[in-house]
Motif scaffolding. Structure first.
Motif, PDB file in Angstrom:
ATOM      1  N   TYR A   1     -15.061  -5.905   1.985  1.00 51.06           N
ATOM      2  CA  TYR A   1     -14.682  -7.614   1.827  1.00 51.06           C
ATOM      3  C   TYR A   1     -16.344  -8.523   1.802  1.00 51.06           C
ATOM      4  O   TYR A   1     -16.594  -9.279   1.000  1.00 51.06           O
ATOM      5  CB  TYR A   1     -13.209  -8.071   2.269  1.00 51.06           C
ATOM      6  N   PHE A   2     -16.349  -9.142   3.478  1.00 51.98           N
ATOM      7  CA  PHE A   2     -17.452  -9.583   3.403  1.00 51.98           C
ATOM      8  C   PHE A   2     -18.414  -9.635   3.007  1.00 51.98           C
ATOM      9  O   PHE A   2     -19.393 -10.616   2.909  1.00 51.98           O
ATOM     10  CB  PHE A   2     -17.490  -9.585   5.201  1.00 51.98           C
ATOM     11  N   VAL A   3     -19.009  -8.208   2.767  1.00 48.47           N
ATOM     12  CA  VAL A   3     -20.125  -7.493   2.502  1.00 48.47           C
ATOM     13  C   VAL A   3     -20.649  -8.600   0.943  1.00 48.47           C
ATOM     14  O   VAL A   3     -21.166  -9.104   0.006  1.00 48.47           O
ATOM     15  CB  VAL A   3     -20.447  -6.726   2.232  1.00 48.47           C
ATOM     16  N   VAL A   4     -19.413  -7.986  -0.185  1.00 43.56           N
ATOM     17  CA  VAL A   4     -19.186  -7.918  -0.787  1.00 43.56           C
ATOM     18  C   VAL A   4     -19.213 -10.453  -1.509  1.00 43.56           C
ATOM     19  O   VAL A   4     -20.068 -10.931  -2.161  1.00 43.56           O
ATOM     20  CB  VAL A   4     -18.449  -8.240  -1.791  1.00 43.56           C
ATOM     21  N   VAL A   5     -18.490 -10.372  -0.745  1.00 44.43           N
ATOM     22  CA  VAL A   5     -17.811 -11.965  -0.747  1.00 44.43           C
ATOM     23  C   VAL A   5     -19.489 -13.003  -0.704  1.00 44.43           C
ATOM     24  O   VAL A   5     -20.329 -13.777  -1.202  1.00 44.43           O
ATOM     25  CB  VAL A   5     -17.394 -12.780   0.104  1.00 44.43           C
TER      26      VAL A   5
ATOM     27  N   THR B   1     -26.226  -9.014   7.640  1.00 45.35           N
ATOM     28  CA  THR B   1     -26.876  -8.895   6.341  1.00 45.35           C
ATOM     29  C   THR B   1     -25.922  -8.338   5.459  1.00 45.35           C
ATOM     30  O   THR B   1     -24.977  -7.536   5.359  1.00 45.35           O
ATOM     31  CB  THR B   1     -27.931  -8.193   7.052  1.00 45.35           C
ATOM     32  N   SER B   2     -26.499  -8.357   4.073  1.00 48.75           N
ATOM     33  CA  SER B   2     -26.052  -8.103   2.925  1.00 48.75           C
ATOM     34  C   SER B   2     -27.633  -7.163   2.242  1.00 48.75           C
ATOM     35  O   SER B   2     -28.810  -7.578   2.908  1.00 48.75           O
ATOM     36  CB  SER B   2     -25.277  -8.233   1.996  1.00 48.75           C
ATOM     37  N   PRO B   3     -27.284  -6.168   0.883  1.00 51.98           N
ATOM     38  CA  PRO B   3     -28.627  -6.618   0.386  1.00 51.98           C
ATOM     39  C   PRO B   3     -29.784  -7.117   0.745  1.00 51.98           C
ATOM     40  O   PRO B   3     -30.481  -6.862   0.675  1.00 51.98           O
ATOM     41  CB  PRO B   3     -28.354  -5.428  -0.553  1.00 51.98           C
ATOM     42  N   HIS B   4     -29.431  -8.025  -0.164  1.00 50.66           N
ATOM     43  CA  HIS B   4     -30.230  -8.776  -0.072  1.00 50.66           C
ATOM     44  C   HIS B   4     -29.551 -10.498   0.522  1.00 50.66           C
ATOM     45  O   HIS B   4     -31.298 -11.399   0.042  1.00 50.66           O
ATOM     46  CB  HIS B   4     -30.508  -9.224  -2.103  1.00 50.66           C
ATOM     47  N   PHE B   5     -29.637 -10.857   1.223  1.00 48.20           N
ATOM     48  CA  PHE B   5     -29.177 -12.019   1.451  1.00 48.20           C
ATOM     49  C   PHE B   5     -28.590 -11.725   3.408  1.00 48.20           C
ATOM     50  O   PHE B   5     -28.414 -10.401   3.795  1.00 48.20           O
ATOM     51  CB  PHE B   5     -28.170 -13.172   1.329  1.00 48.20           C
ATOM     52  N   SER B   6     -29.334 -13.191   4.678  1.00 41.92           N
ATOM     53  CA  SER B   6     -28.378 -12.645   5.643  1.00 41.92           C
ATOM     54  C   SER B   6     -27.995 -14.252   6.097  1.00 41.92           C
ATOM     55  O   SER B   6     -27.926 -15.024   5.424  1.00 41.92           O
ATOM     56  CB  SER B   6     -30.041 -11.869   6.275  1.00 41.92           C
ATOM     57  N   GLU B   7     -27.473 -13.775   7.385  1.00 41.56           N
ATOM     58  CA  GLU B   7     -26.244 -15.163   7.652  1.00 41.56           C
ATOM     59  C   GLU B   7     -26.538 -14.790   9.003  1.00 41.56           C
ATOM     60  O   GLU B   7     -27.160 -14.346   9.304  1.00 41.56           O
ATOM     61  CB  GLU B   7     -24.733 -15.185   7.459  1.00 41.56           C
ATOM     62  N   VAL B   8     -26.709 -16.177   9.204  1.00 42.72           N
ATOM     63  CA  VAL B   8     -27.308 -17.324  10.642  1.00 42.72           C
ATOM     64  C   VAL B   8     -26.579 -17.864  11.396  1.00 42.72           C
ATOM     65  O   VAL B   8     -26.369 -18.542  10.589  1.00 42.72           O
ATOM     66  CB  VAL B   8     -29.028 -17.681  10.189  1.00 42.72           C
ATOM     67  N   ILE B   9     -26.070 -17.572  12.441  1.00 40.32           N
ATOM     68  CA  ILE B   9     -26.357 -18.694  13.085  1.00 40.32           C
ATOM     69  C   ILE B   9     -27.168 -20.419  13.250  1.00 40.32           C
ATOM     70  O   ILE B   9     -28.311 -19.357  13.872  1.00 40.32           O
ATOM     71  CB  ILE B   9     -25.319 -18.055  14.608  1.00 40.32           C
ATOM     72  N   SER B  10     -27.186 -20.959  13.439  1.00 41.77           N
ATOM     73  CA  SER B  10     -27.400 -22.191  13.367  1.00 41.77           C
ATOM     74  C   SER B  10     -27.965 -22.551  14.890  1.00 41.77           C
ATOM     75  O   SER B  10     -26.965 -22.587  15.753  1.00 41.77           O
ATOM     76  CB  SER B  10     -27.403 -23.007  12.373  1.00 41.77           C
ATOM     77  N   LEU B  11     -28.668 -23.423  15.652  1.00 43.57           N
ATOM     78  CA  LEU B  11     -28.964 -23.808  16.668  1.00 43.57           C
ATOM     79  C   LEU B  11     -27.556 -25.189  16.689  1.00 43.57           C
ATOM     80  O   LEU B  11     -27.005 -24.865  17.922  1.00 43.57           O
ATOM     81  CB  LEU B  11     -30.101 -24.839  16.735  1.00 43.57           C
ATOM     82  N   LEU B  12     -27.360 -25.546  15.612  1.00 48.09           N
ATOM     83  CA  LEU B  12     -26.405 -25.986  15.090  1.00 48.09           C
ATOM     84  C   LEU B  12     -24.806 -25.447  15.085  1.00 48.09           C
ATOM     85  O   LEU B  12     -23.953 -25.876  14.309  1.00 48.09           O
ATOM     86  CB  LEU B  12     -26.368 -27.260  13.958  1.00 48.09           C
ATOM     87  N   ASN B  13     -24.957 -24.981  16.257  1.00 42.06           N
ATOM     88  CA  ASN B  13     -23.076 -24.036  16.156  1.00 42.06           C
ATOM     89  C   ASN B  13     -22.905 -24.056  18.304  1.00 42.06           C
ATOM     90  O   ASN B  13     -24.225 -23.213  18.622  1.00 42.06           O
ATOM     91  CB  ASN B  13     -23.675 -22.953  15.957  1.00 42.06           C
ATOM     92  N   PRO B  14     -21.783 -24.370  18.935  1.00 41.79           N
ATOM     93  CA  PRO B  14     -21.671 -23.872  19.958  1.00 41.79           C
ATOM     94  C   PRO B  14     -21.379 -22.968  20.708  1.00 41.79           C
ATOM     95  O   PRO B  14     -21.680 -22.753  22.011  1.00 41.79           O
ATOM     96  CB  PRO B  14     -20.650 -24.815  19.843  1.00 41.79           C
TER      97      PRO B  14
ATOM     98  N   GLU C   1     -22.660 -11.288  -0.857  1.00 41.88           N
ATOM     99  CA  GLU C   1     -23.846 -11.047  -2.127  1.00 41.88           C
ATOM    100  C   GLU C   1     -23.422 -12.232  -2.728  1.00 41.88           C
ATOM    101  O   GLU C   1     -23.973 -12.689  -3.623  1.00 41.88           O
ATOM    102  CB  GLU C   1     -23.268  -9.748  -2.498  1.00 41.88           C
ATOM    103  N   VAL C   2     -22.278 -12.462  -3.349  1.00 42.41           N
ATOM    104  CA  VAL C   2     -21.941 -12.962  -4.325  1.00 42.41           C
ATOM    105  C   VAL C   2     -21.442 -14.948  -3.900  1.00 42.41           C
ATOM    106  O   VAL C   2     -22.808 -15.388  -5.126  1.00 42.41           O
ATOM    107  CB  VAL C   2     -20.011 -12.780  -4.828  1.00 42.41           C
ATOM    108  N   LEU C   3     -21.898 -14.790  -3.133  1.00 44.58           N
ATOM    109  CA  LEU C   3     -21.974 -16.939  -2.311  1.00 44.58           C
ATOM    110  C   LEU C   3     -23.549 -16.802  -2.402  1.00 44.58           C
ATOM    111  O   LEU C   3     -24.130 -17.520  -3.151  1.00 44.58           O
ATOM    112  CB  LEU C   3     -21.228 -16.594  -1.020  1.00 44.58           C
ATOM    113  N   GLY C   4     -24.572 -15.520  -1.929  1.00 46.62           N
ATOM    114  CA  GLY C   4     -25.744 -15.856  -1.638  1.00 46.62           C
ATOM    115  C   GLY C   4     -26.697 -15.765  -3.313  1.00 46.62           C
ATOM    116  O   GLY C   4     -27.489 -16.713  -2.372  1.00 46.62           O
TER     117      GLY C   4
END
Length: 281
Positions: A39-43, A158-171, A45-48
């Motif tokens: 589910y999170f991979v699909v979401v 990651t998904s096939p075409h996108f990746s999620e990054v935890i920013s330095l603006l995150n405790p 990908e769609v959001l990306g």
């Protein structure tokens, strides 16, 4: 209003069906690890893809500014390349009569993969970034992300075409950093207040600190190389009868104007992590 009420009465079975369907999907996702992962991979990908479309329009509007900034960066990088080529030639000349293998100077430990930010948050308590590169581009979790001005964050999924990054603006993200002048280090943690500033905590009180000192990565993890700039010290908070201080650090990066980044791939990351696991055991 009366017609609307009649409409719902006539279609109450469909409304009930949709509610039960949504409830069933939620139960499946929450109680099944495999389904939740898919589910999170699909979401993602769609959001990306959605954010990519939005980004295309924003990029078109800001094209002139972006091109000017890229040209400035290219000129700076060309200057750096020329400088390091000269340094390398000097090193070659100085070791021609020794037994050092000159090929070791060209060993590549870190590779840099260019990517573009397609979504970025800076106003939340826990901020994340989405990039337009994913597993098909060789991106994996625990890869570092930097910009031309400093550290950005770490890839967490990651998904096939996108990746999620935890920013330095995150405790939740703690990054080992040090003072450039004296090599004393501590964890860098955002306090959730101002996107322009962060904190270097657990810093020994006996170490002399000056306003304006540069904070860089320590190189103590397998994610980032040593010496990448983070920011400068703008303040110091010391507590009485405490052996540690907290340094206020201003980022070199403007997280509100983040477009182009580089994803850092450490060729020996797995080997380094395996060695650490053995030491801990």
């Amino acid at each position: 209003m009366r017609n609307l009420f009649r409409f719902f009465l006539r279609n109450v079975h469909w409304v009930l069906f949709l509610l039960l369907l949504v409830f069933s999907v939620i139960l499946i996702i929450n109680n099944n690890q495999m389904q939740r992962s898919r589910y999170f991979v699909v979401v993602r990908e769609v959001l990306g893809r959605f954010y990519s479309i939005v980004d295309v329009f924003q990029s078109y509007i800001n094209l002139n500014v972006t091109n000017a900034e890229l040209m400035r960066k290219v000129s700076e990088l060309e200057t750096e390349i020329y400088k390091y080529k000269n340094i390398l030639e000097l090193i070659k000349d100085s070791i021609q009569t020794t037994s050092i293998n000159i090929d070791s100077l060209h060993a590549i430990v870190y590779q840099f993969i260019p990517a573009r930010v397609v979504d970025n948050s800076i106003l939340r308590k826990e901020n994340y970034i989405i990039l337009n590169k994913g597993s098909e581009n060789g991106i994996e979790s625990d890869m570092g992300v930097v910009s031309y001005n400093g550290i950005v964050g770490i890839v967490i999924s990651t998904s096939p075409h996108f990746s999620e990054v935890i920013s330095l603006l995150n405790p939740q993200l703690k990054l080992s950093c040090k003072i450039k002048n004296n090599d004393h280090f501590g964890p860098l943690i955002w306090d959730g207040k101002d996107s322009r500033y962060t904190c270097l905590t657990e810093f020994p009180n006996y170490v002399p600190i000056k306003i304006g000192d540069t904070i860089i990565t320590s190189g103590y993890s397998a994610i980032f190389p040593e010496g990448i700039p983070v920011g400068i010290v703008t303040g110091l908070q010391k507590k009485k009868n405490d052996i540690y201080s907290t340094l206020k650090v201003k980022f070199f990066i403007d997280f509100g104007n983040l477009n182009e980044v580089l994803i850092v791939k450490n060729v020996y990351q797995k080997e380094q992590n395996d060695i650490r696991k053995i030491i801990v055991q």
